[in-house]
Design an enzyme around this catalytic site. Structure first.
Site, PDB file in Angstrom:
ATOM      1  N   LYS A   1       0.826  -1.214   0.000  1.00 50.37           N
ATOM      2  CA  LYS A   1       0.000   0.000   0.000  1.00 50.37           C
ATOM      3  C   LYS A   1       0.853   1.253   0.000  1.00 50.37           C
ATOM      4  CE  LYS A   1      -4.301  -1.499   2.224  1.00 50.37           C
ATOM      5  NZ  LYS A   1      -5.182  -1.294   3.378  1.00 50.37           N
TER       6      LYS A   1
ATOM      7  N   LYS B   1      -5.851 -10.718  -5.729  1.00 50.65           N
ATOM      8  CA  LYS B   1      -7.066 -10.991  -4.955  1.00 50.65           C
ATOM      9  C   LYS B   1      -8.128  -9.929  -5.238  1.00 50.65           C
ATOM     10  CE  LYS B   1      -5.914  -8.237  -0.957  1.00 50.65           C
ATOM     11  NZ  LYS B   1      -5.700  -8.016   0.455  1.00 50.65           N
TER      12      LYS B   1
ATOM     13  N   LYS C   1     -11.106  -4.241  -2.351  1.00 49.42           N
ATOM     14  CA  LYS C   1     -11.697  -2.917  -2.516  1.00 49.42           C
ATOM     15  C   LYS C   1     -10.663  -1.917  -2.992  1.00 49.42           C
ATOM     16  CE  LYS C   1     -12.837  -3.842   2.217  1.00 49.42           C
ATOM     17  NZ  LYS C   1     -13.778  -3.972   3.289  1.00 49.42           N
TER      18      LYS C   1
HETATM   19  P1  TYM Z   1     -10.861  -6.430   5.347  1.00 51.34           P
HETATM   20  O1  TYM Z   1     -11.887  -5.452   5.804  1.00 51.34           O
HETATM   21  O2  TYM Z   1      -9.955  -6.024   4.253  1.00 51.34           O
HETATM   22  O3  TYM Z   1     -11.555  -7.766   4.901  1.00 51.34           O
HETATM   23  C1  TYM Z   1     -12.497  -8.450   5.707  1.00 51.34           C
HETATM   24  C2  TYM Z   1     -12.270  -9.940   5.591  1.00 51.34           C
HETATM   25  O4  TYM Z   1     -12.417 -10.373   4.243  1.00 51.34           O
HETATM   26  C3  TYM Z   1     -11.297 -11.159   3.874  1.00 51.34           C
HETATM   27  N1  TYM Z   1     -11.030 -10.979   2.436  1.00 51.34           N
HETATM   28  C4  TYM Z   1     -10.966 -11.968   1.538  1.00 51.34           C
HETATM   29  N2  TYM Z   1     -11.121 -13.297   1.651  1.00 51.34           N
HETATM   30  C5  TYM Z   1     -11.017 -14.037   0.521  1.00 51.34           C
HETATM   31  N3  TYM Z   1     -10.768 -13.519  -0.701  1.00 51.34           N
HETATM   32  C6  TYM Z   1     -10.599 -12.186  -0.862  1.00 51.34           C
HETATM   33  N4  TYM Z   1     -10.359 -11.678  -2.072  1.00 51.34           N
HETATM   34  C7  TYM Z   1     -10.697 -11.345   0.291  1.00 51.34           C
HETATM   35  N5  TYM Z   1     -10.598 -10.014   0.488  1.00 51.34           N
HETATM   36  C8  TYM Z   1     -10.801  -9.804   1.806  1.00 51.34           C
HETATM   37  C9  TYM Z   1     -10.154 -10.634   4.722  1.00 51.34           C
HETATM   38  O5  TYM Z   1      -9.125 -11.593   4.838  1.00 51.34           O
HETATM   39  C10 TYM Z   1     -10.854 -10.360   6.027  1.00 51.34           C
HETATM   40  O6  TYM Z   1     -10.933 -11.536   6.819  1.00 51.34           O
HETATM   41  N6  TYM Z   1      -7.310  -6.011   8.806  1.00 51.34           N
HETATM   42  C11 TYM Z   1      -8.625  -6.585   8.539  1.00 51.34           C
HETATM   43  C12 TYM Z   1      -9.694  -6.105   9.497  1.00 51.34           C
HETATM   44  C13 TYM Z   1      -9.364  -6.322  10.932  1.00 51.34           C
HETATM   45  C14 TYM Z   1      -9.324  -7.557  11.608  1.00 51.34           C
HETATM   46  C15 TYM Z   1      -8.977  -7.256  12.948  1.00 51.34           C
HETATM   47  C16 TYM Z   1      -9.554  -8.870  11.233  1.00 51.34           C
HETATM   48  C17 TYM Z   1      -9.045  -5.342  11.826  1.00 51.34           C
HETATM   49  N7  TYM Z   1      -8.824  -5.897  13.035  1.00 51.34           N
HETATM   50  C18 TYM Z   1      -8.829  -8.256  13.902  1.00 51.34           C
HETATM   51  C19 TYM Z   1      -9.408  -9.875  12.204  1.00 51.34           C
HETATM   52  C20 TYM Z   1      -9.050  -9.557  13.517  1.00 51.34           C
HETATM   53  C21 TYM Z   1      -9.035  -6.181   7.143  1.00 51.34           C
HETATM   54  O7  TYM Z   1      -8.599  -5.195   6.637  1.00 51.34           O
HETATM   55  O8  TYM Z   1     -10.006  -6.943   6.602  1.00 51.34           O
END
Ligand code: TYM
Length: 332
Positions: free
Chosen positions: A112, A195, A198
């Site tokens: 990023k 992947k 967003k």
């Molecule tokens: P975020 O908001 O980007 O995504 C939410 C969840 O979706 C999963 N994900 C995917 N899984 C499969 N294929 C894809 N293309 C794909 N894109 C996204 C992500 O792996 C995630 O599980 N940092 C985290 C949010 C967070 C979090 C936490 C998660 C903040 N604190 C504590 C677990 C525990 C994030 O940005 O997810």
């Protein structure tokens, strides 16, 4: 009951299929047998440029989508991260046991920040994984259901938990990642080498859950495939078709091998047309349920307030023990 915790960022108007199949679907399944904590990480959402009004709306919208996807506030604790100030407080303590070099090795940060340039990259984006570790460790979570892209962050979380426990005495549960094979990595429809995301994908590469089914059908129709004709799962030679099969299989609970057999002799167009229907069958009723929840924001806010109260109790107990262990003078 084992405890699970996970979060999904309010950084767009709709979750996408990767979010659902990689993560939220497991959250729903886990809430029955686990002590489940799920939250909307708005602190994480401000590590990149954001618009305040949009963030508030998206935070409610995220909660509405989670309920519409099947989270039941009587079975799990659903809350907004900023409503529980202990997240930021524990993040500070953890940042003081994290090496600068260690944090610099996080690949999501490197990607990023490389894209944005050093001057537009915030220190918050750099410390993002430490805040995420705080999210998990505050609740003493045993398991963290996420997609594959979060694996490295959870490794850091485990390292920090172990380091703190060794230095200051056992305080944190060391969490395990809960990452399914297959659906944990849904790829971009236009570029199946990356992947679905967003931030990284073009709109036509992402299937948003709240897209009009006609829009999703069009995106699926124009998904990148290959020059062969055979419908076969082979991520190296046929990443596009394999991705469509993964999505199809996950949404219908049918094995990829069954789908391959069904589509033997048929064309890519048939597969895409049927997949568009499968997606529409899932998203059309979902859209209605989300609208239903958004019609009553006061009730939504009450659900989130109850969740924050329950989460706050657990978080406060952990933080108090952390502060004591590191030698902060207790307030009287
Ligand atoms: P975020 O908001 O980007 O995504 C939410 C969840 O979706 C999963 N994900 C995917 N899984 C499969 N294929 C894809 N293309 C794909 N894109 C996204 C992500 O792996 C995630 O599980 N940092 C985290 C949010 C967070 C979090 C936490 C998660 C903040 N604190 C504590 C677990 C525990 C994030 O940005 O997810």
């Amino acid at each position: 009951r084992p405890r699970v915790l996970s979060g999904i960022q309010p950084t767009s108007d709709s979750f996408h299929l990767g979010n659902y199949l990689g993560a939220v679907r497991q959250w729903v399944a886990l809430q029955d047998e686990h002590d489940a904590f799920y939250f909307v990480p708005d602190l994480h959402a401000i590590t990149v440029d954001h618009d305040p009004k949009t963030l508030a709306a998206r935070t409610r919208n995220a909660a509405a989508q989670l309920l519409a996807l099947g989270l039941d506030p009587d079975k799990c604790t659903l809350f907004v991260q900023s409503h529980v100030p202990e997240h930021a407080q524990l993040a500070w303590v953890l940042s003081c046991i994290t090496g600068f070099g260690e944090a610099s090795r996080m690949t999501q940060f490197k990607d990023k920040s490389a894209k944005q340039g050093a001057d537009r990259t915030t220190v918050g984006l750099f410390t993002y994984p430490i805040l995420m570790a705080a999210d998990v460790l505050l609740y003493q979570a045993d398991q963290v259901p996420v997609g594959e892209d979060q694996r490295q962050h959870l490794e850091l979380t485990r390292d920090l938990a172990q380091r703190f426990n060794t230095r200051f005495g056992t305080t944190f549960v060391v969490p395990e990642p809960y990452i399914l094979t297959g659906a944990a990595k849904i790829q971009d429809l236009q570029d199946p080498a990356i992947k679905m995301s967003k931030s990284a994908s073009t709109p036509s590469g992402i299937i948003e859950l709240l897209d009009d089914p006609k829009v999703s059908a069009k995106k699926i129709r124009s998904a990148v495939t290959d020059a062969e004709r055979e419908i076969r799962f082979d991520t190296a030679a046929k990443p596009g078709i394999s991705n469509l099969l993964t999505i199809y299989s996950a949404l219908t609970d049918r094995k990829v091998s069954e789908l391959e057999a069904d589509y033997a002799g048929k064309g890519y167009g048939d597969l895409k047309k049927d997949l568009a229907e499968v997606v529409a069958d899932f998203t059309a009723p979902l859209r209605e349920r989300v609208e239903g929840y958004l019609k009553d924001p006061a009730e939504l806010d009450r659900v989130l307030a109850r969740g924050a109260t329950r989460a706050g109790e657990v978080a406060a107990a952990t933080l108090a023990s952390v502060h004591e262990k590191i030698g902060f003078l207790p307030p009287t």
